[in-house]
Design a protein around this motif. Structure first.
Motif, PDB file in Angstrom:
ATOM      1  N   ILE A   1       0.861  -1.197   0.000  1.00  0.00           N
ATOM      2  CA  ILE A   1       0.000   0.000   0.000  1.00  0.00           C
ATOM      3  C   ILE A   1       0.890   1.237   0.000  1.00  0.00           C
ATOM      4  O   ILE A   1       1.754   1.394   0.876  1.00  0.00           O
ATOM      5  N   VAL A   2       0.670   2.095  -0.996  1.00  0.00           N
ATOM      6  CA  VAL A   2       1.504   3.301  -1.062  1.00  0.00           C
ATOM      7  C   VAL A   2       0.678   4.571  -0.832  1.00  0.00           C
ATOM      8  O   VAL A   2       1.229   5.652  -0.651  1.00  0.00           O
ATOM      9  N   GLU A   3      -0.647   4.422  -0.848  1.00  0.00           N
ATOM     10  CA  GLU A   3      -1.486   5.622  -0.634  1.00  0.00           C
ATOM     11  C   GLU A   3      -2.851   5.194  -0.105  1.00  0.00           C
ATOM     12  O   GLU A   3      -3.364   4.147  -0.493  1.00  0.00           O
ATOM     13  N   GLU A   4      -3.405   5.985   0.771  1.00  0.00           N
ATOM     14  CA  GLU A   4      -4.781   5.727   1.210  1.00  0.00           C
ATOM     15  C   GLU A   4      -5.541   7.053   1.214  1.00  0.00           C
ATOM     16  O   GLU A   4      -5.027   8.070   1.670  1.00  0.00           O
ATOM     17  N   ILE A   5      -6.729   7.025   0.634  1.00  0.00           N
ATOM     18  CA  ILE A   5      -7.579   8.226   0.627  1.00  0.00           C
ATOM     19  C   ILE A   5      -8.921   7.847   1.227  1.00  0.00           C
ATOM     20  O   ILE A   5      -9.607   6.943   0.731  1.00  0.00           O
ATOM     21  N   SER A   6      -9.279   8.529   2.317  1.00  0.00           N
ATOM     22  CA  SER A   6     -10.523   8.212   3.008  1.00  0.00           C
ATOM     23  C   SER A   6     -11.654   9.085   2.451  1.00  0.00           C
ATOM     24  O   SER A   6     -11.488  10.286   2.271  1.00  0.00           O
TER      25      SER A   6
ATOM     26  N   GLU B   1      -8.430  -5.127   9.400  1.00  0.00           N
ATOM     27  CA  GLU B   1      -7.266  -5.813   8.822  1.00  0.00           C
ATOM     28  C   GLU B   1      -5.959  -5.137   9.248  1.00  0.00           C
ATOM     29  O   GLU B   1      -4.876  -5.583   8.861  1.00  0.00           O
ATOM     30  N   ASN B   2      -6.105  -4.033   9.972  1.00  0.00           N
ATOM     31  CA  ASN B   2      -4.941  -3.268  10.444  1.00  0.00           C
ATOM     32  C   ASN B   2      -4.057  -2.841   9.267  1.00  0.00           C
ATOM     33  O   ASN B   2      -2.840  -3.007   9.294  1.00  0.00           O
ATOM     34  N   LEU B   3      -4.699  -2.314   8.245  1.00  0.00           N
ATOM     35  CA  LEU B   3      -3.959  -1.906   7.045  1.00  0.00           C
ATOM     36  C   LEU B   3      -3.451  -0.471   7.216  1.00  0.00           C
ATOM     37  O   LEU B   3      -4.055   0.327   7.929  1.00  0.00           O
ATOM     38  N   SER B   4      -2.362  -0.173   6.530  1.00  0.00           N
ATOM     39  CA  SER B   4      -1.840   1.198   6.547  1.00  0.00           C
ATOM     40  C   SER B   4      -0.838   1.348   5.412  1.00  0.00           C
ATOM     41  O   SER B   4      -0.412   0.353   4.804  1.00  0.00           O
ATOM     42  N   VAL B   5      -0.487   2.577   5.127  1.00  0.00           N
ATOM     43  CA  VAL B   5       0.498   2.823   4.059  1.00  0.00           C
ATOM     44  C   VAL B   5       1.823   2.170   4.441  1.00  0.00           C
ATOM     45  O   VAL B   5       2.261   2.260   5.591  1.00  0.00           O
ATOM     46  N   GLY B   6       2.447   1.488   3.459  1.00  0.00           N
ATOM     47  CA  GLY B   6       3.725   0.823   3.674  1.00  0.00           C
ATOM     48  C   GLY B   6       3.586  -0.655   3.984  1.00  0.00           C
ATOM     49  O   GLY B   6       4.555  -1.398   3.964  1.00  0.00           O
ATOM     50  N   ARG B   7       2.360  -1.094   4.248  1.00  0.00           N
ATOM     51  CA  ARG B   7       2.163  -2.503   4.599  1.00  0.00           C
ATOM     52  C   ARG B   7       2.013  -3.369   3.344  1.00  0.00           C
ATOM     53  O   ARG B   7       1.384  -2.949   2.379  1.00  0.00           O
ATOM     54  N   ASP B   8       2.622  -4.550   3.371  1.00  0.00           N
ATOM     55  CA  ASP B   8       2.441  -5.505   2.265  1.00  0.00           C
ATOM     56  C   ASP B   8       1.089  -6.178   2.402  1.00  0.00           C
ATOM     57  O   ASP B   8       0.687  -6.532   3.510  1.00  0.00           O
ATOM     58  N   VAL B   9       0.423  -6.318   1.274  1.00  0.00           N
ATOM     59  CA  VAL B   9      -0.917  -6.952   1.309  1.00  0.00           C
ATOM     60  C   VAL B   9      -1.081  -7.938   0.151  1.00  0.00           C
ATOM     61  O   VAL B   9      -0.326  -7.905  -0.823  1.00  0.00           O
ATOM     62  N   PHE B  10      -2.055  -8.794   0.327  1.00  0.00           N
ATOM     63  CA  PHE B  10      -2.468  -9.693  -0.763  1.00  0.00           C
ATOM     64  C   PHE B  10      -3.771  -9.155  -1.343  1.00  0.00           C
ATOM     65  O   PHE B  10      -4.569  -8.575  -0.607  1.00  0.00           O
ATOM     66  N   PHE B  11      -3.953  -9.327  -2.639  1.00  0.00           N
ATOM     67  CA  PHE B  11      -5.259  -8.954  -3.199  1.00  0.00           C
ATOM     68  C   PHE B  11      -5.712  -9.997  -4.223  1.00  0.00           C
ATOM     69  O   PHE B  11      -4.900 -10.648  -4.873  1.00  0.00           O
ATOM     70  N   ILE B  12      -7.017 -10.152  -4.301  1.00  0.00           N
ATOM     71  CA  ILE B  12      -7.629 -11.151  -5.197  1.00  0.00           C
ATOM     72  C   ILE B  12      -8.465 -10.429  -6.236  1.00  0.00           C
ATOM     73  O   ILE B  12      -9.194  -9.475  -5.911  1.00  0.00           O
ATOM     74  N   LEU B  13      -8.361 -10.888  -7.477  1.00  0.00           N
ATOM     75  CA  LEU B  13      -9.238 -10.379  -8.539  1.00  0.00           C
ATOM     76  C   LEU B  13     -10.313 -11.450  -8.775  1.00  0.00           C
ATOM     77  O   LEU B  13     -10.046 -12.460  -9.437  1.00  0.00           O
ATOM     78  N   PRO B  14     -11.495 -11.281  -8.192  1.00  0.00           N
ATOM     79  CA  PRO B  14     -12.521 -12.337  -8.308  1.00  0.00           C
ATOM     80  C   PRO B  14     -12.923 -12.571  -9.771  1.00  0.00           C
ATOM     81  O   PRO B  14     -13.153 -11.616 -10.515  1.00  0.00           O
ATOM     82  N   LEU B  15     -13.009 -13.832 -10.109  1.00  0.00           N
ATOM     83  CA  LEU B  15     -13.264 -14.251 -11.495  1.00  0.00           C
ATOM     84  C   LEU B  15     -14.516 -13.590 -12.073  1.00  0.00           C
ATOM     85  O   LEU B  15     -14.503 -13.052 -13.169  1.00  0.00           O
TER      86      LEU B  15
END
Lengths: 253, 347
Positions: B294-299, B327-341
């Motif tokens: 994650i490199v940016e978050e806009i609320s 999920e305790n997400l924040s900028v700089g954190r590594d994440v997994f993401f899924i592209l649902p079929l």
């Protein structure tokens, strides 16, 4: 009528029966000083019978009723007609609204002195008073009713090919009915109150005039008979319009 | 049914709108609230003043009164007359046009069969469910046999299931009758499901008129892209058919499995709100699952838009604030993401 409604109705009658019984007992036992001023309920009923039998009550009642019906009918008709025009046509509204807003606050009985000078003591006087009393509230309720019809309904009718007159007849008037009936219902009772006042002050016939004569003869029993008639008529008129409103708008509201 | 031409239509909301809607076409007018969608419909049926010209089959209609334009209009609030039962609502437009009694009865029967509302005829609008009201309102619009049908966000007030059912129904009926139709909505998913073409309107101006696919994959300018929610678009260089309507595409460093049963898959797209994001590696086979930072978050109200940087592409994802915090997400954190079929679109 289901059982529950029957029971509820019976319970509603009970307080009235208790009130009448108390009235009878208190008057018979002379618990109120001055028996002349507080006749028992049974005496009032007896006098009610006499007044009907000798035609005094019927004659005076019919005089008042005819005045109320003519004044109320013409006043309401004029109020609805002009209300529809003013509610529908902005130019007419702008032209007439300032005049009516000046006249509306004047109490109907306030017109009595000037109308006596203009028309003299006669049938036209009470009828005109009732006309004025009915006209303004019905007028303003009709204007409100017409204006409260959502524009979307008018647009829908236009797109479906309705002419202005058809829109008025099939959309505006039916949808304004609840407001119109509010005006009619309120004024139906008010017309009786005003006619009694007018007859008490200026007219020699009618329930109001009978009331004044009874007062001068210290006949409290006749006064109470007149008040009961007045109460029943106010209530009946209001109930009639509630019934008509339910009949005409109850299905869709 | 006529071809509708709007030529340089302008008024207090709309600005220089020109578009041609073919005979029998279902055009969806798509745009945010206040964009001028309803105003444009009102212009077409003559309820709003305008400059420019409207032609039905080449004939100017600008001076024709509303009642003679032969337009069916389904309002956003439906505007069913509350004091008339369903029967009298449907035949209202026939009575005003002085149809004969037999003609009226025959047409009423047709409408009841078409929309399956025969059992509702004696009811008043207040006694109808949301879906029934929509069908009755559509029947009232269709009964006078209009040449053009205008539908102004008619499904807005309904639940998702009824909306989906009714939009399929609406499309079936409109196509069955061959009506030239303009359907207004602010929902792209609804628009792409129902429309032959979409016209994106923003601030009173038509930004793009094209097929749903063209608009989604090639939005004309940032306004259209922004309205569509800035979908993530992957350019594909070759793909392998897996069978059962599935393909495995190589899209610039991403190997994506997608549903595709046509020729030449060149692009795959997914809306940011359709992407699943989690901090821990999701269970299941490693298909359409990727990693990034994650490199940016806009609320924005209850939604947070995050930018996930990967080796080859920045991915936009929208997640609910409560999920973001859980999920305790924040900028700089590594994440997994899924592209649902099922949420992937191909082109």
């Amino acid at each position: 009528m289901n059982q529950l409604t029957k029971i509820t109705r019976q319970w509603e009658i009970l307080p009235v029966a208790i009130f009448l019984a108390l009235w009878e007992v208190v008057a018979r036992l002379n618990l109120v000083p001055g028996q002349f001023f507080f006749p028992p309920f049974s005496v009032v009923i007896e006098e009610f019978g006499h007044l009907i039998a000798n035609g005094v009550l019927v004659d005076n009642f019919l005089s008042s009723l005819i005045r109320v019906l003519i004044g109320f009918f013409t006043g309401s008709l004029a109020g609805v007609t002009l209300g529809v025009v003013m509610g529908w046509n902005e130019t007419t509204n702008k032209a007439l609204h300032p005049i009516f807003s000046l006249l509306y606050p004047i109490p109907a009985l306030g017109w009595l002195p000037i109308l006596m000078l203009w028309f003299g003591i006669g049938e036209l006087l009470p009828i005109t008073i009732i006309f004025i009393c009915s006209f303004f509230p019905v007028l303003y309720n009709t204007i409100t009713g017409i204006r409260a019809v959502p524009k979307g309904f008018i647009r829908a009718a236009e797109i479906l090919g309705a002419s202005r007159m058809e829109i008025l007849k099939t959309v505006l008037l039916p949808l304004a009915l609840p407001n119109i009936f509010t005006g009619l219902r309120l004024e139906a009772g008010m017309a009786w109150r005003v006619i009694i006042a007018a007859e008490m002050v200026a007219i020699p016939t009618g329930i109001g005039a009978l009331l004044m004569r009874a007062e001068s003869l210290i006949r409290v029993d006749i006064i109470i008979v007149c008040l009961i008639v007045l109460s029943v008529m106010c209530l009946s008129f209001e109930k009639f319009f509630i019934f008509m409103e339910r009949r005409l708008t109850g299905k869709w509201r | 049914m006529p071809t509708i031409e709007l030529k340089n239509i302008s008024n207090f909301v709309c600005r220089d709108i020109s578009v041609t809607i073919s005979n029998g076409e279902l055009l969806v007018l798509l745009g945010p609230t206040g964009a001028g969608k309803t105003t444009l419909l009102n212009i077409i049926c003559g309820l709003a003043p305008y400059e420019g010209s409207i032609l039905f089959d080449g004939e100017p209609t600008d001076t024709i009164p509303i009642s003679r334009r032969k337009i069916g209009y389904l309002f956003q609030d439906l505007a069913l007359f509350p004091h008339l039962d369903v029967r009298r609502n449907i035949i209202y437009g026939l009575s005003t046009k002085k149809w004969g009694r037999n003609q009226i009865e025959a047409r009423l029967d047709e409408m009841c069969t078409l929309l399956n509302i025969g059992h509702l005829l004696g009811r008043y609008p207040k006694d109808l469910s949301g879906g029934e009201r929509q069908r009755v309102a559509l029947a009232r619009s269709l009964a006078p046999a209009p040449r053009v049908l205008l539908l102004d966000e008619p499904l807005n007030s309904l639940d998702i299931k009824t909306r989906k059912y009714l939009r399929i129904e609406f499309k079936r009926i409109v196509k069955e009758l061959g009506l030239t139709t303009i359907f207004v909505t602010h929902d792209f998913k609804e628009a792409e499901e129902i429309g032959d073409r979409l016209a994106v309107i923003e601030s009173g101006r038509l930004e793009q008129v094209a097929t749903p696919q063209e608009i989604f994959f090639s939005p004309n300018g940032y306004k259209v892209a922004d309205f569509l929610g800035s979908p993530n678009i992957f350019d594909c260089r070759g793909y392998e058919v897996l069978g059962n309507g599935l393909v495995k595409a190589n899209c610039g460093g991403f190997t994506i499995v997608a549903v595709w049963d046509k020729e030449n898959l060149s692009k795959i797209a997914i809306s940011p709100e359709d992407i699943y994001v989690s901090r821990d590696e999701p269970p299941g086979p490693r298909i359409n699952r990727f990693r990034g930072t994650i490199v940016e978050e806009i609320s924005h109200n209850s939604v947070i838009t995050i930018t996930i940087k990967t080796k080859t592409k920045d991915i936009l994802a929208k997640i609910r604030k409560e999920d973001f915090l859980a999920e305790n997400l924040s900028v700089g954190r590594d994440v997994f993401f899924i592209l649902p079929l099922r949420n992937l679109k191909g082109a």
